[in-house]
Write an enzyme that holds these catalytic residues in place. Structure first.
Site: not given
Ligand code: NAD
Ligand code: UFG
Length: 336
Positions: A125, A150, A154
């Site tokens: 991330s 979290y 990473k």
């Molecule tokens: P998500 O929660 O939608 O998907 C994760 C999936 O993994 C889920 O289906 C959950 O049931 C499964 N899971 C969790 N722990 C498990 C385990 N121990 N064994 C088997 N299955 C398990 O999340 P996502 O948004 O699809 O994110 C996927 C990956 O990307 C994660 O590693 C997350 O940290 C990373 N990531 C996500 C974002 C974001 O904003 N969504 C940003 C940066 C990185």
């Molecule tokens: N925001 C609002 N109102 C809301 C929600 C969000 O104004 O109700 C704003 C936040 O303050 C931020 C922007 O929208 O300025 C984006 O916020 P998000 O929560 O959608 O995303 P972030 O960038 O804060 O967080 C994301 C992922 C995290 C990750 C982070 C950095 O959700 O998992 O990026 O990679 F850690």
């Protein structure tokens, strides 16, 4: 056909990636413990791709299951999504995050080693960059100590992989996602936020759908064009395709670990996102400006030159598409 294990393949990014891997000709096996997804997602993936998936309902931390599936299938590579991702929850319960996100990776690496599987794509991330001094951030921008457990998982995950790769024969690509949003254009798969969303785009679509009363914008006194924070929003389908490019690249890698930012390269303010939603979806959104949110980074966006050049990957969708697809998905789940 090359077989890929996708951990967490029923989740938000995983499900879109399974579709793209299948379209690119890979065979996919998914392991997911359904902690943050449902079994129905499997049927939806199959309905989009027209191809079956072998689904193992189980935990990546379960060595017995992992050994069994690595024995049963001859994997070409693994895409590791399975992890918890709620920043706020990780602050309240860090151990839960270390256990799942760090131990899960270690168990996976152990299984890969025992069964001679070399190719791994790891979900990292942009949170690893913290408050970056220079923008846009490149892959060489220094990593900062994380704002949340979290984020720490990473950074530790990346470190374990980098260290492991010095001693063992693996080919790993670390993909640092910026802000994944949107949904599949078919509106059959998308993000399923648990409870009240903390992320911007699900909050916008739930407000538009009448599930939430009003979006609160967290601060408009930042040093940006309109005072609201800047992020690099990336369509989840474009992000999914980056995993396919990365898997294809694994064979050509000259180093054991490579890192790529996955973003669009363009930053958007919160107000620009709201405006794009209003324009594309042709509706007014009820919002107000509130105070800053603790821990928010003022602005971050990616330098994408490396992924553009090396993986030959480009985005296809813009912010309007992201909003439209997120809204189509919201409408499809609201109907249920
Ligand atoms: P998500 O929660 O939608 O998907 C994760 C999936 O993994 C889920 O289906 C959950 O049931 C499964 N899971 C969790 N722990 C498990 C385990 N121990 N064994 C088997 N299955 C398990 O999340 P996502 O948004 O699809 O994110 C996927 C990956 O990307 C994660 O590693 C997350 O940290 C990373 N990531 C996500 C974002 C974001 O904003 N969504 C940003 C940066 C990185
Ligand atoms: N925001 C609002 N109102 C809301 C929600 C969000 O104004 O109700 C704003 C936040 O303050 C931020 C922007 O929208 O300025 C984006 O916020 P998000 O929560 O959608 O995303 P972030 O960038 O804060 O967080 C994301 C992922 C995290 C990750 C982070 C950095 O959700 O998992 O990026 O990679 F850690």
């Amino acid at each position: 056909m090359k077989k890929i294990l996708v951990t967490g393949g029923l989740g938000y990014i995983g499900s879109h990636t399974v579709v793209e891997l299948q379209s690119a000709g890979y065979d996919v096996v998914v392991i997911d413990n359904l902690d943050n997804s449902t079994e129905e997602v499997k049927e939806r993936i199959v309905s989009i791709s027209g191809r079956s998936i072998d689904l193992v309902i189980g935990d990546v931390n379960d060595q017995t299951i992992m050994n069994r599936i690595f024995k049963e299938y001859d994997f070409y590579g693994v895409v590791h999504f399975a992890a918890y991702k709620a920043v706020g929850e990780s602050v309240d319960n860090p151990i839960k995050y270390y256990e799942n996100n760090v131990s899960g990776l270690i168990t996976l690496l152990g299984a890969m080693e025992r069964h001679g599987v070399q190719n791994l794509i790891f979900s990292s991330s942009c949170t690893v960059y913290g408050i970056a001094e220079d923008l846009p951030v490149t892959e060489d921008t220094p990593i900062k100590s994380a704002e949340s457990p979290y984020g720490t998982t990473k950074i530790i995950g990346e470190e374990i992989i980098q260290d492991y790769a010095k001693h063992k024969n693996i080919k790993t690509i670390l993909l640092r996602y910026f802000n994944p949003v949107g949904a599949h254009p078919s509106a059959q798969i998308g993000e399923l936020p648990n409870g009240v969303p903390s992320n911007l785009v699900p909050y916008i679509t739930q407000t538009a759908a009448g599930i939430r009363e009003q979006l609160v914008i967290h601060g408009n006194d930042y040093n940006t064009s309109d005072g609201t924070c800047i992020r690099d929003y990336i369509h989840v389908v474009d992000l999914a395709k980056a995993h396919v490019k990365a898997m294809t690249f694994a064979d050509k890698m000259t180093s054991s670990v490579d890192i790529f930012n996955v973003g669009t390269g363009d930053g958007s303010t919160v107000l620009e996102v709201v405006q794009a939603f209003e324009e594309r979806c042709n509706m007014r959104l009820n919002y107000r400006i509130g105070p800053r949110r603790d821990g928010d980074v003022e602005q971050i966006f990616a330098d994408t030159q490396k992924i553009n050049d090396v993986l030959q990957w480009q985005t296809e969708y813009d912010l309007h598409d992201m909003m439209y697809h997120a809204w189509m998905w919201q409408k499809s789940i609201s109907r249920k």
